[in-house]
Enzyme design. Structure first.
Site, PDB file in Angstrom:
ATOM      1  N   ARG A  58     -31.436 -73.509   9.872  1.00 24.70           N
ATOM      2  CA  ARG A  58     -32.735 -72.975   9.459  1.00 24.70           C
ATOM      3  C   ARG A  58     -33.663 -72.943  10.659  1.00 24.70           C
ATOM      4  O   ARG A  58     -33.739 -73.912  11.393  1.00 24.70           O
ATOM      5  CB  ARG A  58     -33.382 -73.892   8.410  1.00 24.70           C
ATOM      6  CG  ARG A  58     -32.855 -73.764   7.072  1.00 24.70           C
ATOM      7  CD  ARG A  58     -33.714 -74.260   5.964  1.00 24.70           C
ATOM      8  NE  ARG A  58     -34.695 -75.295   6.196  1.00 24.70           N
ATOM      9  CZ  ARG A  58     -35.544 -75.708   5.265  1.00 24.70           C
ATOM     10  NH1 ARG A  58     -35.519 -75.152   4.066  1.00 24.70           N
ATOM     11  NH2 ARG A  58     -36.399 -76.664   5.500  1.00 24.70           N
ATOM     12  N   THR A  89     -39.855 -70.579  10.526  1.00 28.32           N
ATOM     13  CA  THR A  89     -39.822 -69.645   9.382  1.00 28.32           C
ATOM     14  C   THR A  89     -38.992 -70.176   8.213  1.00 28.32           C
ATOM     15  O   THR A  89     -39.098 -69.657   7.099  1.00 28.32           O
ATOM     16  CB  THR A  89     -39.208 -68.304   9.808  1.00 28.32           C
ATOM     17  OG1 THR A  89     -37.833 -68.545  10.187  1.00 28.32           O
ATOM     18  CG2 THR A  89     -39.958 -67.691  10.984  1.00 28.32           C
ATOM     19  N   ASP A 111     -34.674 -84.804   6.155  1.00 23.56           N
ATOM     20  CA  ASP A 111     -33.654 -83.991   6.829  1.00 23.56           C
ATOM     21  C   ASP A 111     -32.314 -84.712   6.769  1.00 23.56           C
ATOM     22  O   ASP A 111     -32.106 -85.710   7.454  1.00 23.56           O
ATOM     23  CB  ASP A 111     -34.071 -83.745   8.291  1.00 23.56           C
ATOM     24  CG  ASP A 111     -33.150 -82.749   8.975  1.00 23.56           C
ATOM     25  OD1 ASP A 111     -31.921 -82.948   8.940  1.00 23.56           O
ATOM     26  OD2 ASP A 111     -33.656 -81.760   9.524  1.00 23.56           O
ATOM     27  N   ASP A 113     -30.313 -85.093  10.177  1.00 19.79           N
ATOM     28  CA  ASP A 113     -30.884 -86.094  11.090  1.00 19.79           C
ATOM     29  C   ASP A 113     -30.585 -87.498  10.586  1.00 19.79           C
ATOM     30  O   ASP A 113     -30.229 -88.392  11.361  1.00 19.79           O
ATOM     31  CB  ASP A 113     -32.407 -85.922  11.184  1.00 19.79           C
ATOM     32  CG  ASP A 113     -32.786 -84.728  12.060  1.00 19.79           C
ATOM     33  OD1 ASP A 113     -31.868 -84.076  12.599  1.00 19.79           O
ATOM     34  OD2 ASP A 113     -33.992 -84.447  12.173  1.00 19.79           O
TER      35      ASP A 113
END
Ligand code: PRP
Ligand code: URA
Length: 215
Positions: free
Chosen positions: A110, A114, A208, A211
């Site tokens: 991603r 945006t 995330d 991560d």
């Protein structure tokens, strides 16, 4: 707690794991900002449920006491495809259940500004068009990354009805986007969350995933 329990109407091709106390406790662990890498047991539950949706044919075996048992055996070949990076965290769970399974990879990221998905790379088994595909990605937010991955699979000849998308946490928006666009695919998720924040992160979510799992 889950949107699926409230007003959100789940598409008929989306399956949510039963919200047992064990599943809720595991989901609580992986969402906790103080933890990391606790998702393996939930992934295993998702893989087992995914395998339940594969066709079987009658199969008879002889047991050690010399009697026949009329059971079933899996029909057709499968492969896994992980959406990198986070989807790779689900590969071990699939291998635990299907030891020599072939696993392809699609690298989609991603854009941080945006939130639109960008396809970088795909490496898939050459005979993927003849296989059932277990598509692996733990997070379904806007649905953009998953839709792009499915388009790659379809362009390689995979039949929509032979795709099983395995996911840990989904947003209602992403679930609708994927399941309504590809009505013959089946999606299996552990939980449907409330929605997305202004950065298109799932809320309450777990942040995330990539991560937290890999860094
Ligand atoms: C995450 C996640 C999905 C995607 C979901 O990957 O693993 O692929 O975002 O968001 P979407 O539904 O809005 O497309 P990300 O691109 O952050 O990369 P990562 O796997 O390297 O963390
Ligand atoms: N990707 C993640 O890892 N988490 C989200 O909430 C959304 C996208």
């Amino acid at each position: 707690m889950s949107s699926a329990d409230k007003k959100y109407e789940l598409p008929s091709n989306a399956i949510v794991l039963p919200p047992t106390a064990q599943l809720q406790a595991l989901l609580t662990l992986i969402r906790d900002e103080k933890t990391q890498r606790y998702s393996d047991r939930i992934i295993r539950l998702l893989v087992e449920e995914g395998l339940n949706h594969l066709p079987v044919v009658p199969k008879t075996v002889r047991t050690p006491v010399g009697l026949d048992f009329d059971g079933v055996g899996f029909e057709g070949r499968i492969c896994g495809v992980s959406i990198m990076r986070a989807g790779e965290a689900m590969e071990a769970g699939l291998r635990d259940c299907c030891r020599s399974v072939r696993i392809g990879k699609i690298l989609i990221q991603r854009d941080e500004e945006t939130c639109l998905p960008k396809l970088f790379y795909a490496k898939l088994p050459e005979d993927i068009a003849e296989r059932f595909v277990l598509l692996l990605d733990p997070m379904l937010a806007t649905g953009g990354s998953c839709i792009k991955a499915i388009e790659v699979l379809l362009s390689h000849g995979v039949k929509e009805e032979k795709i099983l998308f395995l996911n840990l946490i989904a947003s209602p928006l992403g679930t609708d986007a994927v399941c309504k666009r590809f009505p013959k695919l089946r999606m299996i998720t552990a939980w449907v969350d409330e929605g997305l924040d202004s950065h298109s992160y799932i809320v309450p979510g777990l942040g995330d995933f990539g991560d937290r799992y890999f860094l």
